[in-house]
Scaffold this motif. Structure first.
Motif, PDB file in Angstrom:
ATOM      1  N   GLN A  71       0.834  -1.196   0.000  1.00  0.00           N
ATOM      2  CA  GLN A  71       0.000   0.000   0.000  1.00  0.00           C
ATOM      3  C   GLN A  71       0.874   1.254   0.000  1.00  0.00           C
ATOM      4  OE1 GLN A  71      -2.523  -0.798   3.500  1.00  0.00           O
ATOM      5  NE2 GLN A  71      -4.312  -0.577   2.166  1.00  0.00           N
ATOM      6  N   LEU A  72       0.338   2.313  -0.581  1.00  0.00           N
ATOM      7  CA  LEU A  72       1.010   3.608  -0.566  1.00  0.00           C
ATOM      8  C   LEU A  72       0.246   4.566   0.336  1.00  0.00           C
ATOM      9  CD1 LEU A  72       1.841   4.063  -4.360  1.00  0.00           C
ATOM     10  CD2 LEU A  72       3.435   3.456  -2.521  1.00  0.00           C
ATOM     11  N   LEU A  73       0.962   5.295   1.181  1.00  0.00           N
ATOM     12  CA  LEU A  73       0.363   6.270   2.083  1.00  0.00           C
ATOM     13  C   LEU A  73       0.858   7.668   1.699  1.00  0.00           C
ATOM     14  CD1 LEU A  73      -1.244   7.147   4.568  1.00  0.00           C
ATOM     15  CD2 LEU A  73       0.766   6.574   5.978  1.00  0.00           C
ATOM     16  N   ILE A  74      -0.075   8.535   1.309  1.00  0.00           N
ATOM     17  CA  ILE A  74       0.265   9.895   0.914  1.00  0.00           C
ATOM     18  C   ILE A  74      -0.337  10.877   1.912  1.00  0.00           C
ATOM     19  CG2 ILE A  74      -0.058  11.688  -0.837  1.00  0.00           C
ATOM     20  CD1 ILE A  74      -0.095   9.536  -2.938  1.00  0.00           C
ATOM     21  N   ALA A  75       0.490  11.765   2.419  1.00  0.00           N
ATOM     22  CA  ALA A  75       0.022  12.880   3.240  1.00  0.00           C
ATOM     23  C   ALA A  75      -0.086  14.105   2.341  1.00  0.00           C
ATOM     24  CB  ALA A  75       0.990  13.141   4.392  1.00  0.00           C
ATOM     25  N   ALA A  76      -1.254  14.741   2.330  1.00  0.00           N
ATOM     26  CA  ALA A  76      -1.493  15.888   1.460  1.00  0.00           C
ATOM     27  C   ALA A  76      -1.979  17.065   2.291  1.00  0.00           C
ATOM     28  CB  ALA A  76      -2.529  15.527   0.383  1.00  0.00           C
ATOM     29  N   GLY A  77      -1.979  18.243   1.681  1.00  0.00           N
ATOM     30  CA  GLY A  77      -2.650  19.381   2.275  1.00  0.00           C
ATOM     31  C   GLY A  77      -1.819  20.268   3.173  1.00  0.00           C
ATOM     32  N   CYS A  78      -2.521  20.953   4.083  1.00  0.00           N
ATOM     33  CA  CYS A  78      -1.954  22.081   4.819  1.00  0.00           C
ATOM     34  C   CYS A  78      -0.823  21.698   5.760  1.00  0.00           C
ATOM     35  CB  CYS A  78      -3.060  22.777   5.601  1.00  0.00           C
ATOM     36  SG  CYS A  78      -4.355  23.493   4.568  1.00  0.00           S
ATOM     37  N   LEU A  79      -0.987  20.630   6.527  1.00  0.00           N
ATOM     38  CA  LEU A  79       0.074  20.246   7.454  1.00  0.00           C
ATOM     39  C   LEU A  79       1.341  19.875   6.710  1.00  0.00           C
ATOM     40  CD1 LEU A  79       1.097  19.695  10.273  1.00  0.00           C
ATOM     41  CD2 LEU A  79       0.124  17.388  10.128  1.00  0.00           C
ATOM     42  N   VAL A  80       1.203  19.228   5.580  1.00  0.00           N
ATOM     43  CA  VAL A  80       2.361  18.863   4.765  1.00  0.00           C
ATOM     44  C   VAL A  80       3.106  20.117   4.320  1.00  0.00           C
ATOM     45  CG1 VAL A  80       3.046  17.847   2.557  1.00  0.00           C
ATOM     46  CG2 VAL A  80       1.368  16.688   4.002  1.00  0.00           C
ATOM     47  N   GLN A  81       2.349  21.121   3.894  1.00  0.00           N
ATOM     48  CA  GLN A  81       2.979  22.355   3.446  1.00  0.00           C
ATOM     49  C   GLN A  81       3.615  23.108   4.606  1.00  0.00           C
ATOM     50  OE1 GLN A  81       2.551  23.009  -0.072  1.00  0.00           O
ATOM     51  NE2 GLN A  81       4.347  24.273   0.323  1.00  0.00           N
ATOM     52  N   ARG A  82       2.978  23.023   5.777  1.00  0.00           N
ATOM     53  CA  ARG A  82       3.458  23.763   6.945  1.00  0.00           C
ATOM     54  C   ARG A  82       4.639  23.076   7.620  1.00  0.00           C
ATOM     55  NH1 ARG A  82      -0.035  24.994  12.526  1.00  0.00           N
ATOM     56  NH2 ARG A  82       1.618  26.166  13.580  1.00  0.00           N
ATOM     57  N   ALA A  83       4.612  21.764   7.725  1.00  0.00           N
ATOM     58  CA  ALA A  83       5.621  21.060   8.529  1.00  0.00           C
ATOM     59  C   ALA A  83       5.935  19.701   7.909  1.00  0.00           C
ATOM     60  CB  ALA A  83       5.117  20.893   9.960  1.00  0.00           C
TER      61      ALA A  83
END
Length: 484
Positions: A71-83
């Motif tokens: 499986q692949l796990l992708i973190a997207a969005g605001c927290l990724v951009q922030r930290a």
């Protein structure tokens, strides 16, 4: 191939998640609610507040604990951009990162991740692009952060509308200097979407079944300023109303910055039949000294003037706002200024926030923090003041006939009798109250019906169903609301 997508945070995130979904479906990925069946796990994170950040991390950690090797796990969005580095530190099994403005590149990221899976036993796969922090490059975590290589100017692809309501995001980022807000640090400066693309998307959503469009952005009233066209929101709203047919009934405006509510905007809201007499205008505080520390508009005369003009143009205007309680340095006298403003304006709906200063914001460096117990007591006093105001506003609706949008169906407590859960023009989805309508068998979510209001509570109304929707004109609705 299947995907499992979790969306956290605000409606702006929901719009981006819709775009991610449509990109995936275009590549023949299918959604699944069962994460164990998914080939791709995606969490569209929120990073606005520390509590939201921790919730996002917790969801990612839970998915990573049960993640299969394939499986692949992708973190997207605001927290990724922030930290981004913190995400990788605390969720080592995350396979890729997708920033706030790169959702449309999700397929490119997946392609690289799939290629990396084939050779992971020999070496870590390369990082995409050149915008990633050195720490991510060293760890070999593929990340698409920052701005896309090409502006995504076309209408955002969206899935079919559910329950008749859809969010319409008109810009990203923010130019406001609010001292308590983290958003500019990871969303960047205001970037408005081209007017034609927004109108195209509005028309497509209406064609897909939207009866209501909820216009959102970090600051909707600043739309167009980055393109050299300040005060463009009235033009955009008028174009949406003119382009869409009568199937679209409501256009609702959220996140209006007090200093940007222009006379032109008020005129368009009052004259266009589809635009609801509803406005969300976060004031944040009611004392000029606190507002100056917040780096917010501090001239209260402007607030009173805007509210007076809005109510004169739209006598049945439903106004909602948000106040921050316990801001650093807030004295009892300053808090009383907030209470005085709330009492004088008698706003329909007030949300209170106990906001702790966020790391990295100017507010975090301010002296004189407010004791948590004092802040909680002040919050209780604000709500104690507001509840009878909201009740009086709701009681003023008793006897009126309103059109409501049905969101779902429940049962009356203690019986099996059906109960429709609906919203009137006075209620934004997810944050405001409901209109509870006994009966209504056979009425489906997304339908609009006429009800006579016969009961009122502090947050909700009770109505009696009159008839199913007959597609009457907005003029008759306005007459029923005594607007003419």
């Amino acid at each position: 191939m299947k995907y499992h997508l979790v969306t956290l945070g605000c409606p702006k995130n929901k719009v981006d998640s819709d775009g991610i979904e449509m990109q995936l479906r275009s590549a023949h990925y299918r959604p699944t609610d069962r994460r164990q069946e998914a080939d791709v796990l995606i969490v569209n994170t929120c990073g606005f507040l520390e509590a939201a950040k921790e919730e996002s991390i917790a969801v990612l950690q839970e998915l990573s604990r049960r993640k299969r090797r394939d499986q692949l796990l992708i973190a997207a969005g605001c927290l990724v951009q922030r930290a981004s580095t913190e995400v990788v530190d605390r969720v080592p099994k995350v396979d890729g990162l997708l920033g706030t403005r790169r959702w449309m590149d999700v397929l490119d990221l997946l392609s690289q991740l799939r290629a990396g899976q084939q050779r992971r036993r020999l070496e870590r796969y390369p990082v995409l692009g050149d915008t990633e922090p050195p720490s991510l490059q060293q760890r070999g975590v593929p990340a698409l952060l920052g701005d896309p290589l090409h502006e995504f100017s076309t209408a955002t692809p969206r899935p079919p509308v559910n329950a008749g309501s859809a969010y319409l995001k008109i810009s990203d980022g923010c130019n406001a200097p609010c001292a308590f807000c983290t958003i500019p640090s990871f969303k960047g400066k205001l970037r408005s979407r081209p007017l034609a693309a927004v109108v195209d998307e509005a028309a497509a959503l209406a064609a897909a079944g939207a009866r209501e469009l909820v216009v959102v952005a970090q600051d909707t009233t600043d739309y167009g300023r980055d393109r050299g066209e300040p005060n463009s929101l009235p033009q955009l709203l008028a174009a949406i109303c003119q382009r869409t047919d009568e199937a679209l009934r409501w256009v609702r405006l959220m996140y209006a910055y007090p200093g940007h509510v222009s006379d032109e905007l008020i005129e368009v809201m009052a004259s266009e039949e589809k635009i609801l007499p509803y406005l969300d205008m976060p004031l944040q505080h009611g004392d000029p000294r606190t507002l100056r520390r917040m780096r917010r508009p501090s001239r209260l005369e402007m607030v009173y003037d805007h509210v007076a003009k809005l109510r004169a143009a739209m006598p049945t205007l439903a106004l909602r706002t948000t106040f921050i309680v316990g801001y650093p340095g807030e004295t009892e006298e300053e808090f009383q200024g907030m209470i005085d403003l709330a009492r004088a304006l008698e706003i329909d709906t007030v949300g209170g926030i106990l906001l702790s200063p966020e790391p990295g914001t100017p507010s975090a460096d301010l002296p004189d923090p407010v004791d948590a117990a004092v802040a909680q007591e002040r919050y209780a006093r604000l709500m104690e003041l507001q509840q009878p105001i909201s009740l009086r506003k709701n009681q003023s609706q008793v006897g009126r006939q309103l059109q409501v949008l049905v969101e779902g169906q429940g049962k009356i407590e203690g019986s099996n009798a059906p109960l429709l859960l609906a919203r009137s023009y006075r209620d934004a989805p997810e944050i405001d109250g409901l209109v509870l309508v006994p009966g209504g068998r056979g009425v489906r979510p997304g339908e609009m019906i006429d009800v006579t209001i016969n009961g009122a509570m502090e947050y909700d109304l009770v109505g009696e169903m009159q008839s199913t929707e007959t597609f009457s004109s907005r003029r008759s609705e306005r007459a029923a609301l005594n607007l003419e």
